[in-house]
Design a protein around this motif. Structure first.
Motif, PDB file in Angstrom:
ATOM      1  N   PHE A   1       0.967  -1.175   0.077  1.00  9.54           N
ATOM      2  CA  PHE A   1      -0.018  -0.010  -0.107  1.00  9.54           C
ATOM      3  C   PHE A   1       0.837   1.308  -0.062  1.00  9.54           C
ATOM      4  CE2 PHE A   1      -3.826  -2.106   2.050  1.00  9.54           C
ATOM      5  CZ  PHE A   1      -4.160  -2.733   1.030  1.00  9.54           C
ATOM      6  N   LYS A   2       1.938   1.087   0.660  1.00 11.63           N
ATOM      7  CA  LYS A   2       2.713   2.430   0.805  1.00 11.63           C
ATOM      8  C   LYS A   2       3.414   2.335  -0.703  1.00 11.63           C
ATOM      9  CE  LYS A   2       6.674   4.196   3.819  1.00 11.63           C
ATOM     10  NZ  LYS A   2       7.535   4.330   3.159  1.00 11.63           N
ATOM     11  N   ALA A   3       4.014   1.492  -1.108  1.00 12.58           N
ATOM     12  CA  ALA A   3       4.803   1.857  -2.447  1.00 12.58           C
ATOM     13  C   ALA A   3       3.701   2.200  -3.577  1.00 12.58           C
ATOM     14  CB  ALA A   3       5.240   0.362  -2.801  1.00 12.58           C
ATOM     15  N   VAL A   4       2.340   1.788  -3.375  1.00 15.17           N
ATOM     16  CA  VAL A   4       1.381   2.131  -4.366  1.00 15.17           C
ATOM     17  C   VAL A   4       1.003   3.633  -4.067  1.00 15.17           C
ATOM     18  CG1 VAL A   4      -0.816   1.727  -5.513  1.00 15.17           C
ATOM     19  CG2 VAL A   4       0.962  -0.214  -5.147  1.00 15.17           C
ATOM     20  N   SER A   5       0.776   3.969  -2.930  1.00 16.13           N
ATOM     21  CA  SER A   5       0.314   5.105  -2.391  1.00 16.13           C
ATOM     22  C   SER A   5       1.152   6.371  -2.975  1.00 16.13           C
ATOM     23  CB  SER A   5      -0.104   5.320  -0.801  1.00 16.13           C
ATOM     24  OG  SER A   5      -1.251   4.242  -0.755  1.00 16.13           O
ATOM     25  N   GLU A   6       2.678   5.852  -2.646  1.00 18.65           N
ATOM     26  CA  GLU A   6       3.792   6.871  -2.896  1.00 18.65           C
ATOM     27  C   GLU A   6       4.011   7.081  -4.264  1.00 18.65           C
ATOM     28  OE1 GLU A   6       6.617   5.936   0.029  1.00 18.65           O
ATOM     29  OE2 GLU A   6       5.585   6.780   1.551  1.00 18.65           O
ATOM     30  N   GLY A   7       3.394   6.177  -5.328  1.00 18.46           N
ATOM     31  CA  GLY A   7       3.900   6.212  -6.477  1.00 18.46           C
ATOM     32  C   GLY A   7       4.858   5.587  -6.637  1.00 18.46           C
ATOM     33  N   VAL A   8       5.584   4.705  -6.128  1.00 15.71           N
ATOM     34  CA  VAL A   8       6.883   3.861  -6.143  1.00 15.71           C
ATOM     35  C   VAL A   8       6.573   2.789  -7.243  1.00 15.71           C
ATOM     36  CG1 VAL A   8       8.493   2.286  -4.950  1.00 15.71           C
ATOM     37  CG2 VAL A   8       7.902   4.434  -4.202  1.00 15.71           C
ATOM     38  N   VAL A   9       5.274   2.334  -7.122  1.00 15.42           N
ATOM     39  CA  VAL A   9       4.574   1.175  -8.047  1.00 15.42           C
ATOM     40  C   VAL A   9       3.607   1.833  -8.543  1.00 15.42           C
ATOM     41  CG1 VAL A   9       3.805  -1.216  -8.022  1.00 15.42           C
ATOM     42  CG2 VAL A   9       5.888  -0.908  -6.744  1.00 15.42           C
ATOM     43  N   ASN A  10       3.392   1.879 -10.013  1.00 17.41           N
ATOM     44  CA  ASN A  10       2.182   2.137 -10.814  1.00 17.41           C
ATOM     45  C   ASN A  10       1.420   0.766 -10.929  1.00 17.41           C
ATOM     46  OD1 ASN A  10       2.372   4.982 -10.503  1.00 17.41           O
ATOM     47  ND2 ASN A  10       3.796   4.784 -11.926  1.00 17.41           N
ATOM     48  N   ILE A  11       0.126   0.899 -10.755  1.00 16.06           N
ATOM     49  CA  ILE A  11      -0.536  -0.492 -11.036  1.00 16.06           C
ATOM     50  C   ILE A  11      -1.427  -0.253 -12.479  1.00 16.06           C
ATOM     51  CG2 ILE A  11      -2.460  -2.071 -10.162  1.00 16.06           C
ATOM     52  CD1 ILE A  11       0.243  -2.056  -8.484  1.00 16.06           C
ATOM     53  N   ASN A  12      -1.034  -0.938 -13.251  1.00 15.24           N
ATOM     54  CA  ASN A  12      -1.522  -0.427 -14.831  1.00 15.24           C
ATOM     55  C   ASN A  12      -2.692  -1.682 -15.052  1.00 15.24           C
ATOM     56  OD1 ASN A  12       0.228   1.514 -15.118  1.00 15.24           O
ATOM     57  ND2 ASN A  12       1.957   0.157 -15.604  1.00 15.24           N
ATOM     58  N   VAL A  13      -3.719  -1.023 -14.924  1.00 12.85           N
ATOM     59  CA  VAL A  13      -5.018  -1.811 -15.150  1.00 12.85           C
ATOM     60  C   VAL A  13      -5.231  -1.726 -16.873  1.00 12.85           C
ATOM     61  CG1 VAL A  13      -7.419  -2.309 -14.961  1.00 12.85           C
ATOM     62  CG2 VAL A  13      -6.056  -1.610 -13.059  1.00 12.85           C
ATOM     63  N   ASN A  14      -4.760  -2.491 -17.621  1.00  8.84           N
ATOM     64  CA  ASN A  14      -4.499  -2.389 -18.925  1.00  8.84           C
ATOM     65  C   ASN A  14      -5.635  -2.990 -19.757  1.00  8.84           C
ATOM     66  OD1 ASN A  14      -2.325  -0.948 -18.509  1.00  8.84           O
ATOM     67  ND2 ASN A  14      -0.984  -2.546 -19.603  1.00  8.84           N
ATOM     68  N   GLN A  15      -6.841  -4.035 -19.217  1.00 10.86           N
ATOM     69  CA  GLN A  15      -7.742  -4.483 -19.758  1.00 10.86           C
ATOM     70  C   GLN A  15      -8.943  -4.666 -18.546  1.00 10.86           C
ATOM     71  OE1 GLN A  15      -4.310  -5.616 -21.562  1.00 10.86           O
ATOM     72  NE2 GLN A  15      -4.774  -6.356 -19.447  1.00 10.86           N
ATOM     73  N   THR A  16     -10.098  -4.284 -18.891  1.00 11.15           N
ATOM     74  CA  THR A  16     -11.382  -4.352 -18.207  1.00 11.15           C
ATOM     75  C   THR A  16     -12.177  -5.276 -18.778  1.00 11.15           C
ATOM     76  OG1 THR A  16     -12.335  -2.520 -18.717  1.00 11.15           O
ATOM     77  CG2 THR A  16     -10.994  -2.824 -16.843  1.00 11.15           C
ATOM     78  N   TYR A  17     -12.803  -6.318 -18.273  1.00  9.85           N
ATOM     79  CA  TYR A  17     -14.111  -7.049 -18.814  1.00  9.85           C
ATOM     80  C   TYR A  17     -15.221  -7.030 -17.918  1.00  9.85           C
ATOM     81  CZ  TYR A  17     -10.308  -9.188 -21.639  1.00  9.85           C
ATOM     82  OH  TYR A  17      -9.116  -9.438 -22.453  1.00  9.85           O
ATOM     83  N   ALA A  18     -16.277  -7.181 -18.587  1.00  8.22           N
ATOM     84  CA  ALA A  18     -17.595  -7.629 -17.459  1.00  8.22           C
ATOM     85  C   ALA A  18     -17.193  -8.779 -17.013  1.00  8.22           C
ATOM     86  CB  ALA A  18     -18.922  -7.490 -18.473  1.00  8.22           C
ATOM     87  N   LEU A  19     -17.447  -9.129 -15.780  1.00  8.61           N
ATOM     88  CA  LEU A  19     -17.379 -10.323 -15.179  1.00  8.61           C
ATOM     89  C   LEU A  19     -17.981 -11.649 -15.826  1.00  8.61           C
ATOM     90  CD1 LEU A  19     -16.191 -12.220 -12.744  1.00  8.61           C
ATOM     91  CD2 LEU A  19     -18.394 -11.635 -11.330  1.00  8.61           C
ATOM     92  N   LYS A  20     -19.132 -11.399 -16.464  1.00  6.11           N
ATOM     93  CA  LYS A  20     -19.914 -12.340 -17.178  1.00  6.11           C
ATOM     94  C   LYS A  20     -19.026 -12.962 -18.425  1.00  6.11           C
ATOM     95  CE  LYS A  20     -23.274  -9.136 -19.089  1.00  6.11           C
ATOM     96  NZ  LYS A  20     -22.405  -8.475 -20.011  1.00  6.11           N
ATOM     97  N   ASP A  21     -18.095 -11.921 -18.899  1.00  9.67           N
ATOM     98  CA  ASP A  21     -17.213 -11.979 -19.921  1.00  9.67           C
ATOM     99  C   ASP A  21     -16.030 -12.824 -19.636  1.00  9.67           C
ATOM    100  OD1 ASP A  21     -19.287 -11.223 -21.783  1.00  9.67           O
ATOM    101  OD2 ASP A  21     -18.415  -9.421 -21.713  1.00  9.67           O
ATOM    102  N   ALA A  22     -15.982 -13.565 -18.459  1.00  8.12           N
ATOM    103  CA  ALA A  22     -14.606 -14.122 -17.919  1.00  8.12           C
ATOM    104  C   ALA A  22     -13.829 -14.998 -18.972  1.00  8.12           C
ATOM    105  CB  ALA A  22     -14.728 -14.673 -16.692  1.00  8.12           C
ATOM    106  N   ALA A  23     -14.849 -15.837 -19.545  1.00  6.96           N
ATOM    107  CA  ALA A  23     -14.242 -16.460 -20.583  1.00  6.96           C
ATOM    108  C   ALA A  23     -13.307 -15.953 -21.608  1.00  6.96           C
ATOM    109  CB  ALA A  23     -15.440 -17.432 -21.342  1.00  6.96           C
ATOM    110  N   GLN A  24     -13.727 -14.741 -21.970  1.00  8.02           N
ATOM    111  CA  GLN A  24     -13.117 -14.134 -23.212  1.00  8.02           C
ATOM    112  C   GLN A  24     -11.762 -13.345 -22.383  1.00  8.02           C
ATOM    113  OE1 GLN A  24     -13.727 -13.366 -26.601  1.00  8.02           O
ATOM    114  NE2 GLN A  24     -11.604 -12.860 -26.549  1.00  8.02           N
TER     115      GLN A  24
END
Ligand SMILES: NC(=O)c1ccc[n+]([C@@H]2O[C@H](COP(=O)([O-])OP(=O)(O)OC[C@H]3O[C@@H](n4cnc5c(N)ncnc54)[C@H](OP(=O)(O)O)[C@@H]3O)[C@@H](O)[C@H]2O)c1
Length: 326
Positions: free
Chosen positions: A283-306
Motif C-alpha cells: 500500500f505504501k509503495a502504491v500510494s507513494e507512486g513507487v509502483v504504478n498498477i497498470n490496469v490495461n484491460q477490463t471485462y464484464a465479469l460475465k465475459d470472464a471466458a474472453q
C-alpha cells in the motif's frame, strides 16, 4: 439475484458459466461482501484447466477481489458495514457478492481505488515476497524478470528498480519489449527469438544475474539456471508454459552452487502478521507512486471466458480487472 462465474468441470474457457448463486448470511467470523472489482490471475487458468486440482464441483472460480462490506458476523472485530476492503488468494472471487472469512480481508486506504486494489493484491503481494523474502534484492543487483510486460512482471520491474536493481526483462514480442522498457526495464530480451542466457551473459559482461524470477516454468527453466551468477537464486514461481520437468539437484553444483526454490504466495500470507507486513509495504509503495498498477484491460465479469482466452493467448499486458456490474 447474485450472479457468479462457476465451473462444473475442468476444460477450456468455455467451462466458465454465468449462473445465479445463493449467498446467504455471514457465519460468526465471516463478512458478506458486495464486490466492485475482481482480479484476473494466471492461477485462475491453472484451476480451470485442472493443473491445480479442485476438490469439489461446482465451484466459483477466482482468487482476488475488492468491494464493500455489507454485513458482518457477530464475532468479527475491526470491520463494519460500509468498509472498503480487498483480498488475495481466496477461492470464489468471480462473483457479485460473496461470503469470506474476515481475516482474509484488509481495509483499503482512500488513496487506493477498488479497481487498483483488485489488480494488485495477489500480484503485488507476490512481487513483495519475491523481492523482500525469496531473494532480498540489494542496490547494485542485476535481476531477471520474466513476462516483464505482464501483471506480476510490471510490478516486479518497478519495485525492483526502486530497490536499486538493474532489471533485465524477458518478453514475448517487440511491442511488449517497448512497454517493458517504458515500465522501467533497463534491458529487454525477446525470448521468442533470442537466447535468454546468451543475452544475459552479454548484458552482464559474462557475470550472470543474482536472481531469476521465472514465471514461465517448463520452457525457461534451463535458461534461467544458465543465466545465474555463482550462488544465484532461481525463483521458479509460475508455470505459464507448463510445470518444470523433474531434475537432479546435481546439475546445480557445476553451474555455480545455485539455489532453486518454488515459492507460493499462500505460504507468504499464511499468518496475519506475514500478510499485513506485505500489505502495508505494498500500500505504501502504491500510494507513494513507487509502483504504478497498470490496469490495461477490463471485462464484464460475465465475459470472464474472453478474459481467460486473451490471457492464455498472451494478448494482455499489465493487470486485468473483471467488473461484476458489467
Ligand atoms: N507462486 C506464486 O505465488 C504466484 C503468485 C502470482 C502469480 N504467479 C505466477 O506469475 C505468473 C504471472 O501471472 P500474471 O497473472 O501476472 O500473468 P501475466 O504475466 O500477466 O500473463 C502471463 C504471461 O506469461 C507469458 N507466457 C510465456 N509463455 C507463455 C505460454 N506458453 N502461455 C501463456 N503465457 C505465456 C506471456 O508473456 P510474454 O508474451 O511476454 O511471454 C503472458 O502474457 C504466472 O505464471 C502465475 O502463475 C505465481
Amino acid at each position: 439475484m447474485t450472479h457468479a462465474i462457476c465451473i462444473h468441470e475442468t476444460g477450456g474457457p468455455e467451462v466458465l458459466r454465468w449462473e445465479a448463486v445463493e449467498v446467504g448470511e455471514p457465519g460468526l467470523k465471516q463478512v458478506r461482501l458486495k464486490q466492485t472489482a475482481v482480479g484476473l490471475n494466471y492461477i485462475d487458468v491453472y484451476f480451470r484447466t485442472g493443473l491445480y486440482p479442485i476438490a469439489k464441483y461446482p465451484i466459483v472460480l477466482g482468487q482476488e477481489g475488492a468491494g464493500v462490506v455489507e454485513a458482518v458476523g457477530t464475532e468479527v472485530e475491526g470491520l463494519k458495514a460500509g468498509d472498503r476492503v480487498a483480498y488475495p488468494m481466496c477461492m470464489g472471487a468471480y462473483t457479485q457478492q460473496r461470503l469470506i472469512d474476515a481475516d482474509k480481508l484488509v481495509k483499503l486506504p482512500d488513496s487506493i481505488d477498488d479497481r487498483t486494489a483488485a489488480a494488485m493484491m495477489l500480484k503485488g503481494l507476490t512481487a513483495h515476497y519475491l523481492l523482500y523474502r525469496t531473494y532480498p534484492v540489494k542496490a547494485g543487483d542485476t535481476i531477471l524478470v520474466y513476462a516483464a510486460a505482464g501483471g506480476v512482471g510490471q510490478i516486479l520491474t518497478q519495485w525492483g528498480k526502486a530497490l536499486g536493481a538493474t532489471v533485465i526483462g524477458c518478453v514475448g514480442s517487440d511491442g511488449k519489449a517497448q512497454l517493458a522498457r517504458k515500465n522501467g526495464c533497463d534491458f529487454t530480451i525477446n525470448y521468442s527469438r533470442e537466447s535468454i542466457s546468451r543475452q544475459v551473459r552479454e548484458i552482464t559482461s559474462g557475470e550472470g544475474v543474482a536472481v531469476a524470477y521465472d514465471s514461465i516454468g517448463k520452457a525457461t527453466f534451463e535458461d534461467s539456471l544458465d543465466s545465474l551468477k555463482p550462488f544465484g537464486v532461481l525463483a521458479s514461481y509460475g508455470n505459464a508454459s507448463g510445470p518444470v520437468d523433474p531434475f537432479s539437484p546435481g546439475i546445480l553444483a557445476p553451474k555455480g552452487s545455485l539455489y532453486v526454490t518454488r515459492p507460493t504466495l499462500a505460504t507468504h500470507i499464511s499468518t496475519r502478521e506475514l500478510y499485513l507486513e506485505g500489505a502495508e509495504r505494498l500500500f505504501k509503495a502504491v500510494s507513494e507512486g513507487v509502483v504504478n498498477i497498470n490496469v490495461n484491460q477490463t471485462y464484464a465479469l460475465k465475459d470472464a471466458a474472453q478474459a481467460h482466452s486473451d490471457l492464455e493467448a498472451r494478448k494482455t499486458t499489465g493487470s486485468t480487472v473483471l467488473l461484476p456490474e458489467g
